[in-house]
Write an enzyme that holds these catalytic residues in place. Structure first.
Site, mmCIF file in Angstrom:
data_model
loop_
_atom_site.group_PDB
_atom_site.id
_atom_site.type_symbol
_atom_site.label_atom_id
_atom_site.label_comp_id
_atom_site.label_asym_id
_atom_site.label_seq_id
_atom_site.Cartn_x
_atom_site.Cartn_y
_atom_site.Cartn_z
ATOM 1 N N GLU A 269 0.812 -1.210 0.000
ATOM 2 C CA GLU A 269 0.000 0.000 0.000
ATOM 3 C C GLU A 269 0.857 1.277 0.000
ATOM 4 O O GLU A 269 0.561 2.248 0.681
ATOM 5 C CB GLU A 269 -0.974 -0.003 1.180
ATOM 6 C CG GLU A 269 -1.949 -1.165 1.143
ATOM 7 C CD GLU A 269 -2.966 -1.146 2.254
ATOM 8 O OE1 GLU A 269 -4.134 -1.485 1.983
ATOM 9 O OE2 GLU A 269 -2.597 -0.806 3.387
ATOM 10 N N ASP A 342 -8.589 -9.146 3.487
ATOM 11 C CA ASP A 342 -8.348 -8.081 4.465
ATOM 12 C C ASP A 342 -9.414 -8.046 5.543
ATOM 13 O O ASP A 342 -10.290 -7.182 5.531
ATOM 14 C CB ASP A 342 -8.306 -6.714 3.749
ATOM 15 C CG ASP A 342 -7.873 -5.582 4.676
ATOM 16 O OD1 ASP A 342 -7.384 -5.867 5.777
ATOM 17 O OD2 ASP A 342 -8.030 -4.412 4.272
ATOM 18 N N GLU A 370 -13.129 -2.643 11.900
ATOM 19 C CA GLU A 370 -13.028 -1.840 10.686
ATOM 20 C C GLU A 370 -14.114 -2.202 9.681
ATOM 21 O O GLU A 370 -14.696 -1.322 9.042
ATOM 22 C CB GLU A 370 -11.646 -2.042 10.053
ATOM 23 C CG GLU A 370 -11.487 -1.386 8.697
ATOM 24 C CD GLU A 370 -10.153 -1.702 8.029
ATOM 25 O OE1 GLU A 370 -9.964 -1.266 6.882
ATOM 26 O OE2 GLU A 370 -9.308 -2.391 8.650
#
Length: 723
Positions: A269, A342, A370
């Site tokens: 990332e 993820d 999240e």
């Protein structure tokens, strides 16, 4: 007035938990027991253990023994025994190490709190994993990436001179559930973390945590040599870079002799890493490992790597790390997320588990929610983690579960570890949602003993968080005759039953509150999957902040693998990502018989069907329904389940203090609203492709697709999503 008096009596005599004590998490023990404790050796850790017992233990005298005989070494310095003497007049907590004594004491107190004490104790325990670590994604400005419980606990601007009392409370909570390590800063690390100024601050925190058996670790930025000291490169094979890291590590250990090591996110990332210089992950990890090795430090190197391109994102970590198996130093462990994408509400386990046979691998779980409604949704995560840990990899024959291939049972790696991305902030209740505390607790308990069940852990947490059995036996038994009654003319001798009140005794707590709240917790993860992304759908979240549904999301200039359409691939034929042998062939990364099972649409588990296959809308499911109808009914089932949680909790009001009751009630209302939002958004969107009606016995959508597609939720306003 009568209602106020009733609430006063209720709170005074029945509730063991008051709003002012909410920071105590699951450690709501009596503090006036004055128990007899015998301990011949003195140290900060043993003093903590003895103090905890003296304040809270209500049984026979306890002797703490640090054993020195070699036969005790097999339990390790953290393992312990708890034994009652033959005459029942003394209990001995023994361990080869002082940390083991502390863990044994907390276990003994947990047995007392949960009502699990027996007359004769003969307990022997040692942890499943040697390193049990919380990863804090905390930044130096006190923001928390994916944090939903306020700002960071670490007041960097006040350190090292001022130490918040919450630092020790944090250490105590972790020690009570066996967590022995903490990474203080975000994996998206800034080089400043390794500056002399900040290392002094880290030293201060390490000093607070040390007596509780907790080591500190740091996330590092791979370009720190160039960023901090102006070197021309950060190439891991460059001599000057290797010398820089060696000197930096020596500096750290002069300040913090028991420093644990580094956590590294590299070439992921956009973060720098060894591949920037044509080197491998092994080159980068080994360079750091060599610097740490003389001090006993380790490297936790994350396998969360993916890059833009045609390759299926779910395959990339395996593709990058499998060729490196056996090329890492012994003090390197590869940190692998539970699934290959993820932290999704449901994923198959990462195929790296078990496949890397010559390299130590550790699971990484996400405690912070999240992808699961932030601190608004009640989602108990132990079932998700158990699903991963109990998955059979078949890499060493049947029974080679993820737990077994990572805890040293199958592969004889000396280094074993497990990590959880923390959900902790400076909110008064630490975790945002009162029930989110259960996930911190569950991670610690599973890290200590990966064979515990989700139900066992839920029972422990509920009993410790919402009741104190010993105090209830002392207090409620004498006063329950007043509970459920109202005072008349202020005279205690003149009472009458309140219409419809329940008998609030210990027995009713055990038969009403405990089983119903346990069931709510155990069902909550599956409910979230159902109302968000059932049948193997994944990554349908709103762009960036990941709160709420956006299956239509198409952000100009964004990478394809950051967008939901990359994953669901809905069209007029069907929906789902084809990872079969005729698609991306991600199934080939799994060992037989899993690869064959996943590869066949008829044998693939239906809860992962759309993860591995692009399935026609009219495909017949095991229920006899078409895929489209099954999708509709499953979304609706999730909504109904969320509503049932709300109804269940409303009946729990007599058992919970007002503050926590209303906090949970408010969030359950949001969760139910969000469940409807998810159901409507996804079904209305996918209906464009299926061209089938939503079954008529399912509640009609309350939204329309156009308005949902035009709505863009701001992260600061996620409590006010579409109604």
């Amino acid at each position: 007035m009568k209602k106020i008096l009733f609430l006063y009596i209720f709170c005074s005599f029945f509730l063991m938990i008051k709003a002012g004590e909410i920071d105590n998490l699951w450690l709501r023990m009596s503090a006036n027991a004055k128990a007899e404790v015998i301990c011949k050796k003195q140290s900060p850790t043993l003093t903590i253990a003895a103090t905890e017992l003296r304040k809270a233990w209500r049984g026979a005298p306890v002797e703490l023994q640090v054993q020195t005989k070699k036969e005790w070494k097999k339990l390790g310095e953290e393992g312990f025994t708890i034994r009652t003497s033959a005459d029942g007049k003394k209990i001995t907590v023994a361990s080869f190490g002082e940390a083991g004594i502390l863990y044994g004491v907390y276990h003994l107190l947990r047995l007392q709190q949960t009502g699990e004490l027996t007359a004769q104790l003969n307990i022997s325990e040692s942890p499943s994993y040697k390193i049990r670590v919380l990863n804090h994604w905390d930044n130096l400005d006190r923001t928390v990436e994916r944090g939903y419980a306020g700002r960071s606990l670490w007041h960097w601007e006040q350190l090292p001179d001022t130490l918040s009392p919450r630092y020790e409370e944090y250490a105590r909570a972790n020690a009570s559930i066996g967590i022995n390590a903490t990474v203080l800063n975000n994996v998206n690390a800034t080089p400043q973390m390794l500056s002399r100024e900040y290392l002094q601050k880290v030293k201060a925190l390490a000093g607070v945590f040390r007596p509780y058996g907790i080591k500190v670790y740091l996330s590092i930025n791979f370009s720190s040599p160039a960023e901090l000291s102006g070197l021309s490169t950060s190439d891991p094979l460059d001599t000057s870079v290797r010398c820089w890291w060696k000197e930096k590590v020596n500096e750290i250990y002069r300040l913090i002799p028991d420093f644990g090591g580094f956590l590294v996110k590299a070439n992921s990332e956009g973060l720098p890493g060894p591949q920037d210089f044509g080197r491998t992950h092994a080159d980068g990890a080994n360079m750091l490992a060599d610097a740490l090795q003389p001090h006993g430090g380790i490297v936790m190197w994350r396998a969360f790597v993916y890059s833009p391109g045609d390759s299926d994102r779910a395959k990339q970590a395996y593709q990058e790390f499998m060729p490196l198996d056996g090329k890492f130093r012994d003090n390197v462990i590869i940190q692998v997320k539970n699934g290959p994408i993820d932290f999704q509400p449901r994923e198959p386990f990462s195929p790296l588990f078990g496949a890397m046979k010559q390299t130590a691998v550790m699971p990484e779980f996400q405690i912070t929610q999240e992808y699961l409604g932030f601190s608004n949704h009640l989602v108990y995560l132990a079932p998700l983690w158990k699903e991963c840990l109990e998955s059979d990899t078949y890499q060493h024959g049947q029974g080679s579960t993820v737990a077994c291939v990572t805890d040293g049972s199958v592969y004889p790696h000396q280094l074993t570890a497990i990590a959880g991305v923390a959900n902790i902030g400076d909110d008064a209740n630490w975790c945002g949602h009162p029930f989110a505390q259960a996930n911190w607790y569950a991670f610690g308990r599973l890290s200590w003993n990966n064979e515990l069940t989700s139900a066992q852990i839920a029972d422990e947490w509920i009993k410790q968080t919402f009741s104190d059995n010993e105090s209830q036996n002392d207090t409620i038994g004498a006063t329950s005759k007043n509970i459920g009654y109202e005072w008349k003319n202020g005279a205690s001798s003149s009472i009458k039953p309140i219409k419809g009140s329940m008998d609030l005794t210990v027995a009713s707590w055990k038969t009403t509150f405990l089983p119903q709240v346990r069931q709510m917790m155990l069902q909550s993860r599956e409910a979230a999957v159902d109302y968000m992304m059932p049948l193997g759908l994944h990554h349908l979240f709103a762009f960036g902040h990941h709160y709420g549904p956006e299956p239509w999301c198409n952000v100009l200039g964004a990478r394809a693998d950051w967008l939901p359409t990359y994953y669901h691939k809905a069209d007029s034929v069907g929906v789902g990502f084809d990872r079969s042998s005729t698609g991306s062939n991600a199934v080939s990364q799994y060992q037989s018989p899993l690869c064959e099972m996943y590869n066949d649409v008829q044998t693939c588990p239906e809860n992962l069907l759309l993860w591995f296959h692009h399935v026609p809308w009219n495909h017949k499911m095991k229920s006899g329904r078409t895929l489209w109808d099954e999708l509709c009914y499953t979304y609706d089932q999730g909504v109904q389940q969320a509503r049932s949680f709300q109804k269940t909790w409303d009946t729990m009001e007599p058992f919970v203090d007002s503050q926590r009751f209303h906090e949970v009630q408010r969030r359950l209302k949001i969760q139910t609203r969000d469940a409807v939002w998810w159901k409507d958004a996804c079904l209305l969107y996918f209906q464009q492709f299926s061209c089938h009606p939503i079954p008529y016995d399912i509640e009609r959508p309350v939204h329309n697709l156009d308005s949902l597609e035009q709505y863009h939720l701001k992260i600061s306003n996620y409590e006010n999503a579409p109604m």
